[in-house]
Motif scaffolding. Structure first.
Motif, PDB file in Angstrom:
ATOM      1  N   VAL A  71     -42.999  13.997 -18.189  1.00 55.84           N
ATOM      2  CA  VAL A  71     -42.007  14.996 -17.810  1.00 55.84           C
ATOM      3  C   VAL A  71     -41.348  15.575 -19.054  1.00 55.84           C
ATOM      4  O   VAL A  71     -40.885  14.823 -19.916  1.00 55.84           O
ATOM      5  N   THR A  72     -41.298  16.887 -19.111  1.00 54.30           N
ATOM      6  CA  THR A  72     -40.433  17.558 -20.076  1.00 54.30           C
ATOM      7  C   THR A  72     -39.238  18.028 -19.272  1.00 54.30           C
ATOM      8  O   THR A  72     -39.378  18.885 -18.389  1.00 54.30           O
ATOM      9  N   LEU A  73     -38.087  17.412 -19.528  1.00 50.14           N
ATOM     10  CA  LEU A  73     -36.879  17.730 -18.781  1.00 50.14           C
ATOM     11  C   LEU A  73     -35.973  18.591 -19.655  1.00 50.14           C
ATOM     12  O   LEU A  73     -35.546  18.161 -20.722  1.00 50.14           O
ATOM     13  N   TYR A  74     -35.713  19.798 -19.179  1.00 50.78           N
ATOM     14  CA  TYR A  74     -34.874  20.756 -19.893  1.00 50.78           C
ATOM     15  C   TYR A  74     -33.469  20.733 -19.294  1.00 50.78           C
ATOM     16  O   TYR A  74     -33.311  20.850 -18.077  1.00 50.78           O
ATOM     17  N   VAL A 127     -31.530  23.030 -24.045  1.00 53.06           N
ATOM     18  CA  VAL A 127     -31.617  24.483 -24.159  1.00 53.06           C
ATOM     19  C   VAL A 127     -30.207  25.048 -24.087  1.00 53.06           C
ATOM     20  O   VAL A 127     -29.342  24.494 -23.407  1.00 53.06           O
ATOM     21  N   LYS A 128     -29.990  26.125 -24.792  1.00 55.40           N
ATOM     22  CA  LYS A 128     -28.675  26.762 -24.763  1.00 55.40           C
ATOM     23  C   LYS A 128     -28.463  27.413 -23.401  1.00 55.40           C
ATOM     24  O   LYS A 128     -29.285  28.212 -22.944  1.00 55.40           O
ATOM     25  N   GLY A 129     -27.361  27.068 -22.743  1.00 57.15           N
ATOM     26  CA  GLY A 129     -27.052  27.632 -21.433  1.00 57.15           C
ATOM     27  C   GLY A 129     -26.523  29.046 -21.533  1.00 57.15           C
ATOM     28  O   GLY A 129     -25.984  29.456 -22.563  1.00 57.15           O
ATOM     29  N   HIS A 130     -26.694  29.793 -20.462  1.00 53.86           N
ATOM     30  CA  HIS A 130     -26.156  31.150 -20.347  1.00 53.86           C
ATOM     31  C   HIS A 130     -26.591  32.038 -21.517  1.00 53.86           C
ATOM     32  O   HIS A 130     -25.809  32.787 -22.077  1.00 53.86           O
ATOM     33  N   SER A 131     -27.866  31.878 -21.895  1.00 53.93           N
ATOM     34  CA  SER A 131     -28.369  32.632 -23.048  1.00 53.93           C
ATOM     35  C   SER A 131     -29.580  33.488 -22.677  1.00 53.93           C
ATOM     36  O   SER A 131     -30.338  33.887 -23.550  1.00 53.93           O
ATOM     37  N   GLY A 132     -29.766  33.741 -21.390  1.00 53.81           N
ATOM     38  CA  GLY A 132     -30.869  34.594 -20.975  1.00 53.81           C
ATOM     39  C   GLY A 132     -32.198  33.881 -20.831  1.00 53.81           C
ATOM     40  O   GLY A 132     -33.233  34.516 -20.724  1.00 53.81           O
ATOM     41  N   PRO A 134     -34.869  32.358 -18.696  1.00 53.44           N
ATOM     42  CA  PRO A 134     -35.128  32.575 -17.269  1.00 53.44           C
ATOM     43  C   PRO A 134     -35.019  31.317 -16.402  1.00 53.44           C
ATOM     44  O   PRO A 134     -34.392  31.347 -15.341  1.00 53.44           O
ATOM     45  N   GLU A 135     -35.630  30.219 -16.827  1.00 55.08           N
ATOM     46  CA  GLU A 135     -35.583  29.009 -15.995  1.00 55.08           C
ATOM     47  C   GLU A 135     -34.177  28.407 -15.962  1.00 55.08           C
ATOM     48  O   GLU A 135     -33.727  27.934 -14.916  1.00 55.08           O
ATOM     49  N   ASN A 136     -33.485  28.434 -17.101  1.00 50.66           N
ATOM     50  CA  ASN A 136     -32.121  27.908 -17.116  1.00 50.66           C
ATOM     51  C   ASN A 136     -31.209  28.783 -16.249  1.00 50.66           C
ATOM     52  O   ASN A 136     -30.371  28.255 -15.504  1.00 50.66           O
ATOM     53  N   ASP A 137     -31.392  30.082 -16.313  1.00 48.70           N
ATOM     54  CA  ASP A 137     -30.603  30.969 -15.456  1.00 48.70           C
ATOM     55  C   ASP A 137     -30.914  30.706 -13.982  1.00 48.70           C
ATOM     56  O   ASP A 137     -30.023  30.765 -13.127  1.00 48.70           O
ATOM     57  N   ARG A 138     -32.171  30.411 -13.698  1.00 48.67           N
ATOM     58  CA  ARG A 138     -32.578  30.160 -12.307  1.00 48.67           C
ATOM     59  C   ARG A 138     -31.927  28.893 -11.755  1.00 48.67           C
ATOM     60  O   ARG A 138     -31.419  28.893 -10.635  1.00 48.67           O
ATOM     61  N   VAL A 139     -31.921  27.810 -12.528  1.00 50.18           N
ATOM     62  CA  VAL A 139     -31.301  26.577 -12.023  1.00 50.18           C
ATOM     63  C   VAL A 139     -29.779  26.702 -12.004  1.00 50.18           C
ATOM     64  O   VAL A 139     -29.116  26.097 -11.147  1.00 50.18           O
ATOM     65  N   ASP A 140     -29.221  27.508 -12.909  1.00 49.58           N
ATOM     66  CA  ASP A 140     -27.782  27.788 -12.852  1.00 49.58           C
ATOM     67  C   ASP A 140     -27.451  28.502 -11.538  1.00 49.58           C
ATOM     68  O   ASP A 140     -26.459  28.169 -10.873  1.00 49.58           O
TER      69      ASP A 140
END
Length: 156
Positions: A71-74, A127-132, A134-140
């Motif tokens: 698993v690569t967990l971001y 990963v830096k949050g709220h930085s555009g 796509p996957e981080n924005d999606r889980v946010d």
């Protein structure tokens, strides 16, 4: 015959959690990717903290896997990443005490996360949050939707 770590399926897990306000009602979201497929999961808690929601997202991602995986967990939580990669060894060596001797905060969730990670080969990536991203924005967005659904008034 036991599967070697190299033979385990590869999974990407994207996680996020948050509260509004902190502490207060919170939500968490997860995106799992495996073999060209995706699965989203999310949840909420009426009284929690940002850190607890970040940890719940990571634990829920790993608990959703039905067999040992690579698993690569971001996560955009340095607290979660550093806890699992830097602090956990010392905490367990000191019987769940911080370097100052105080009980580790959120010990219940650290233990849950440790148990959830145990069968897997996990690489923790911040990963830096709220930085555009796509996957981080999606889980946010998943976490925010779960929070809003849990705190909205039911229709009368």
């Amino acid at each position: 015959m036991k599967e070697s770590p190299q033979e385990r399926p590869m999974v990407e897990a994207w996680t996020d959690g948050g509260c509004r306000p902190n502490p207060g009602p919170g939500g968490w979201g997860v995106l799992l990717r495996f073999g060209g497929k995706e699965r989203e999961i999310s949840g909420a808690d009426p009284d929690t903290t940002n850190n607890r929601m970040e940890m719940t997202a990571a634990a829920s991602a790993l608990e959703a896997l039905t067999r040992p995986c690579r698993v690569t967990l971001y996560t955009d939580s340095a607290y979660v990443k550093d806890g699992m990669t830097r602090w956990l060894t010392g905490w367990t060596r000191r019987n769940w005490r911080s370097a100052s001797g105080d009980p580790v905060k959120n010990m219940d969730l650290w233990k849950r996360l440790l148990d959830a990670a145990q069968p897997h080969d996990v690489t923790w990536v911040w990963v830096k949050g709220h930085s555009g991203h796509p996957e981080n924005d999606r889980v946010d967005a998943l976490a925010t939707s779960a929070l809003e659904a849990a705190t909205s008034e039911p229709p009368s």
